[in-house]
Design an enzyme around this catalytic site. Structure first.
Site, PDB file in Angstrom:
ATOM      1  N   GLY A  20       0.830  -1.212   0.000  1.00 18.01           N
ATOM      2  CA  GLY A  20       0.000   0.000   0.000  1.00 18.01           C
ATOM      3  C   GLY A  20       0.860   1.256   0.000  1.00 18.01           C
ATOM      4  O   GLY A  20       0.567   2.235   0.692  1.00 18.01           O
ATOM      5  N   ALA A  27      -4.877   0.979  -7.217  1.00 16.65           N
ATOM      6  CA  ALA A  27      -4.757  -0.469  -6.973  1.00 16.65           C
ATOM      7  C   ALA A  27      -3.816  -0.748  -5.810  1.00 16.65           C
ATOM      8  O   ALA A  27      -4.076  -1.623  -4.976  1.00 16.65           O
ATOM      9  CB  ALA A  27      -4.256  -1.170  -8.239  1.00 16.65           C
ATOM     10  N   ASN A 110       9.487   2.245 -15.614  1.00 17.05           N
ATOM     11  CA  ASN A 110      10.013   3.316 -14.763  1.00 17.05           C
ATOM     12  C   ASN A 110      11.520   3.218 -14.536  1.00 17.05           C
ATOM     13  O   ASN A 110      12.081   4.011 -13.787  1.00 17.05           O
ATOM     14  CB  ASN A 110       9.321   3.305 -13.397  1.00 17.05           C
ATOM     15  CG  ASN A 110       7.820   3.376 -13.508  1.00 17.05           C
ATOM     16  OD1 ASN A 110       7.128   2.447 -13.153  1.00 17.05           O
ATOM     17  ND2 ASN A 110       7.314   4.475 -14.031  1.00 17.05           N
ATOM     18  N   GLU A 174      10.129   9.800 -13.653  1.00 10.13           N
ATOM     19  CA  GLU A 174       9.558   8.446 -13.576  1.00 10.13           C
ATOM     20  C   GLU A 174       9.858   7.640 -14.840  1.00 10.13           C
ATOM     21  O   GLU A 174       9.234   6.613 -15.104  1.00 10.13           O
ATOM     22  CB  GLU A 174       8.053   8.535 -13.318  1.00 10.13           C
ATOM     23  CG  GLU A 174       7.699   9.258 -12.025  1.00 10.13           C
ATOM     24  CD  GLU A 174       7.751   8.376 -10.771  1.00 10.13           C
ATOM     25  OE1 GLU A 174       7.326   7.223 -10.824  1.00 10.13           O
ATOM     26  OE2 GLU A 174       8.239   8.867  -9.716  1.00 10.13           O
ATOM     27  N   HIS A 249       0.857   7.821 -13.724  1.00 15.23           N
ATOM     28  CA  HIS A 249       1.816   7.923 -14.833  1.00 15.23           C
ATOM     29  C   HIS A 249       1.004   8.110 -16.114  1.00 15.23           C
ATOM     30  O   HIS A 249      -0.102   7.572 -16.235  1.00 15.23           O
ATOM     31  CB  HIS A 249       2.643   6.631 -14.997  1.00 15.23           C
ATOM     32  CG  HIS A 249       3.629   6.388 -13.908  1.00 15.23           C
ATOM     33  ND1 HIS A 249       3.799   5.150 -13.327  1.00 15.23           N
ATOM     34  CD2 HIS A 249       4.526   7.206 -13.310  1.00 15.23           C
ATOM     35  CE1 HIS A 249       4.756   5.213 -12.410  1.00 15.23           C
ATOM     36  NE2 HIS A 249       5.209   6.458 -12.380  1.00 15.23           N
ATOM     37  N   ASP A 251       1.369   6.592 -18.800  1.00 17.52           N
ATOM     38  CA  ASP A 251       1.104   5.325 -19.503  1.00 17.52           C
ATOM     39  C   ASP A 251      -0.120   4.602 -18.938  1.00 17.52           C
ATOM     40  O   ASP A 251      -0.467   3.514 -19.385  1.00 17.52           O
ATOM     41  CB  ASP A 251       2.344   4.416 -19.552  1.00 17.52           C
ATOM     42  CG  ASP A 251       2.747   3.823 -18.202  1.00 17.52           C
ATOM     43  OD1 ASP A 251       2.060   4.076 -17.190  1.00 17.52           O
ATOM     44  OD2 ASP A 251       3.772   3.110 -18.171  1.00 17.52           O
ATOM     45  N   CYS A 368       3.544  -1.236 -17.899  1.00 19.12           N
ATOM     46  CA  CYS A 368       4.431  -0.925 -16.772  1.00 19.12           C
ATOM     47  C   CYS A 368       5.591  -1.908 -16.696  1.00 19.12           C
ATOM     48  O   CYS A 368       6.682  -1.562 -16.250  1.00 19.12           O
ATOM     49  CB  CYS A 368       3.694  -1.022 -15.447  1.00 19.12           C
ATOM     50  SG  CYS A 368       2.298   0.075 -15.292  1.00 19.12           S
TER      51      CYS A 368
HETATM   52  O1  SUG Z   1       5.130   3.192  -8.887  1.00 23.28           O
HETATM   53  N1  SUG Z   1       3.319   0.407  -7.707  1.00 23.28           N
HETATM   54  C1  SUG Z   1       4.035   1.078  -8.783  1.00 23.28           C
HETATM   55  C2  SUG Z   1       3.361   0.779 -10.095  1.00 23.28           C
HETATM   56  C3  SUG Z   1       4.151   1.289 -11.251  1.00 23.28           C
HETATM   57  C4  SUG Z   1       3.419   1.204 -12.536  1.00 23.28           C
HETATM   58  N2  SUG Z   1       4.245   1.658 -13.594  1.00 23.28           N
HETATM   59  C5  SUG Z   1       3.809   2.326 -14.679  1.00 23.28           C
HETATM   60  N3  SUG Z   1       2.633   2.890 -14.722  1.00 23.28           N
HETATM   61  N4  SUG Z   1       4.635   2.492 -15.644  1.00 23.28           N
HETATM   62  C6  SUG Z   1       4.109   2.581  -8.533  1.00 23.28           C
HETATM   63  O2  SUG Z   1       3.127   3.137  -8.020  1.00 23.28           O
HETATM   64  C7  SUG Z   1       3.028  -0.335  -5.418  1.00 23.28           C
HETATM   65  C8  SUG Z   1       3.859  -1.025  -4.357  1.00 23.28           C
HETATM   66  C9  SUG Z   1       3.067  -1.418  -3.164  1.00 23.28           C
HETATM   67  O3  SUG Z   1       2.093  -0.725  -2.827  1.00 23.28           O
HETATM   68  O4  SUG Z   1       3.436  -2.443  -2.536  1.00 23.28           O
HETATM   69  C10 SUG Z   1       3.878   0.332  -6.480  1.00 23.28           C
HETATM   70  O5  SUG Z   1       4.974   0.751  -6.219  1.00 23.28           O
END
Ligand code: SUG
Length: 445
Positions: A20, A27, A110, A174, A249, A251, A368
């Site tokens: 989280g 999500a 990223n 990012e 992001h 994307d 991602c």
């Molecule tokens: O940076 N989630 C990543 C998801 C990255 C998605 N990347 C792109 N959209 N390109 C972030 O938010 C969640 C980790 C956690 O809650 O345990 C996390 O870091």
């Protein structure tokens, strides 16, 4: 000589968990504290890589990083043997464990911004690892990311590596998640579109609810470092309303390939300006803008389904394949939109859905998970060969996952020194499988 886009996917690490940690990523917050399945997560990612490799797309693998990150805990004042460091942190500051234990480098989009050689002044492929300084758990990735990228794309004749931008809010970066390249053919000079969440200088629009992770200042610095031509570089402000709806992001709301830009009507602050600037920069090549109106699909549905967090890939016949998460098939509005899209006679001729649930529950869809690197044959030949997914590498990697990964992990497990040892043992073996040399800071006893 041929030129193509290769995709390098982040292999999910053995400590994949739901901490989280990412405010603004719907999500991630929704799954805070849920038990994860690292084995399934890694196998789901590998299945996508294999399916795309089998269809002839060039597919590479980026190894995960050491987690829990003991060096990060030492920087925060914990000392002693590695197991003592872990235990002391778990005792006094348990909330740090998901942070230093996050397998977040799996989201390779990223990892860095990459500019192909056709776009850069010195004719080399340029890499700038992203500092990811908007979130602590991601800000600790870039030193190892830099080592991994340098091990895979050796600096010299073909590849140039920059250090990450200064670690401060002004230069929040990012990487490829906010960067899209448009072009006629992959080998022709392209237009690089940098999308940022806010400009730190001035009083321009900014989100209210959630942070804007990418700054204009960072995007401009990357474009300078890479030696991009100003006439072929576009900087575009993200729509702050989209960020506040969970588009952390760009994307998550737009994807481009060749001269096609597929995006939601709410993606950009000034859509007309962005499209005009891209069209102008593309000169004789017409921009094909596929816009999904809010009335067809709300911002909320776009975020929930991750329709735009798709990979838009050019097939050998010139038509495009859209790689989407399975969630798109389960959302009736998205599924019906996609059916219509295929019948429209436009450039997108096929949709392929993958089950990436373990990553999706942390806000990471197909786009991602991969770093896009446009390469010509000579450049591809200079890539460390062991990282290309092949008929032999895939079964080796799945066997490696089966051997080393747990199928259930909770926050409490992250404090277990045995997990650290398992993770290090796995990574040590992986460096030999991929032939990437010494990219990790730890030494196995
Ligand atoms: O940076 N989630 C990543 C998801 C990255 C998605 N990347 C792109 N959209 N390109 C972030 O938010 C969640 C980790 C956690 O809650 O345990 C996390 O870091």
């Amino acid at each position: 000589m041929s030129t193509f886009e290769a995709n390098f996917d982040g292999l999910v690490g053995p400590t994949h968990n739901y901490g989280g940690l990412s405010r603004g990523n719907v999500a991630s917050l929704a799954h805070d504290g849920a038990a994860s399945n690292p084995k399934q997560a890694a196998l789901q990612g590998l299945a996508k890589m294999k399916a795309l490799a089998e269809r002839g797309f060039r597919q590479g693998v980026l190894p995960p990083q050491e987690r829990p990150d003991i060096a990060a805990l030492r920087r925060l004042g914990f000392s002693g043997a590695d197991s003592d460091v872990l235990r002391a942190a778990a005792r006094s500051t348990p909330q740090l464990l998901p942070q230093v234990g996050s397998a977040s480098c799996m989201w390779a989009a990223n990892a860095a911004t990459v500019s192909p050689s056709a776009d850069t002044r010195d004719g080399r492929v340029h890499f700038t690892p992203a500092n990811l300084n908007s979130k602590f758990h991601r800000s600790i990735e870039h030193p190892t990311t830099a080592r991994i990228l340098q091990a895979i794309f050796p600096a010299g004749r073909h590849f140039a590596h920059h250090t990450a931008l200064p670690d401060c809010a002004l230069f929040g970066d990012e990487g490829g998640a906010n960067h899209t390249r448009l072009c006629a053919e992959y080998d022709a000079a392209g237009v690089e579109l940098f999308v940022y969440g806010r400009a730190m200088s001035g009083n321009g629009p900014a989100p209210h609810r959630f942070p804007a992770r990418q700054t204009r200042e960072a995007s401009e610095a990357v474009a300078r470092l890479h030696g991009l031509a100003s006439g072929r570089t576009v900087f575009a402000l993200q729509n702050p309303t989209a960020i506040d709806a969970g588009v952390f992001h760009n994307d998550v709301i737009a994807v481009g390939n060749r001269n096609v830009l597929f995006f939601h009507a709410q993606a950009f602050h000034d859509k007309a300006d962005v499209l005009a600037a891209c069209a102008r920069a593309l000169c004789d090549t017409p921009l094909v803008a596929i816009e999904v109106p809010e009335a067809t699909l709300s911002l909320q549905d776009a975020v929930a389904s991750y329709l735009f967090n798709s990979q838009l890939l050019s097939r050998a016949d010139g038509k495009m394949l859209l790689v989407v998460p399975e969630e798109c098939r389960r959302n009736a509005k998205v599924a019906s939109y996609l059916d219509g899209l295929l019948l429209s006679g436009g450039p997108i001729a096929e949709v392929l859905a993958f089950d990436l649930k373990q990553s999706m529950q942390n806000g990471g869809g197909p786009a991602c998970l991969r770093l896009r690197v446009v390469l010509n044959d000579l450049e591809a030949a200079a890539v460390t060969p062991g990282v290309w997914l092949s008929e032999t590498l895939y079964p080796r990697l799945t066997a490696w996952v089966e051997r080393h990964y747990r199928d259930r992990l909770t926050e409490a497990d992250l404090a277990d020194p045995q997990l650290l040892l398992e993770s290090r043992t796995a990574l040590d073996e992986l460096t030999r499988i991929l032939g990437v040399g010494a990219v990790y800071p730890f030494q196995l006893a």
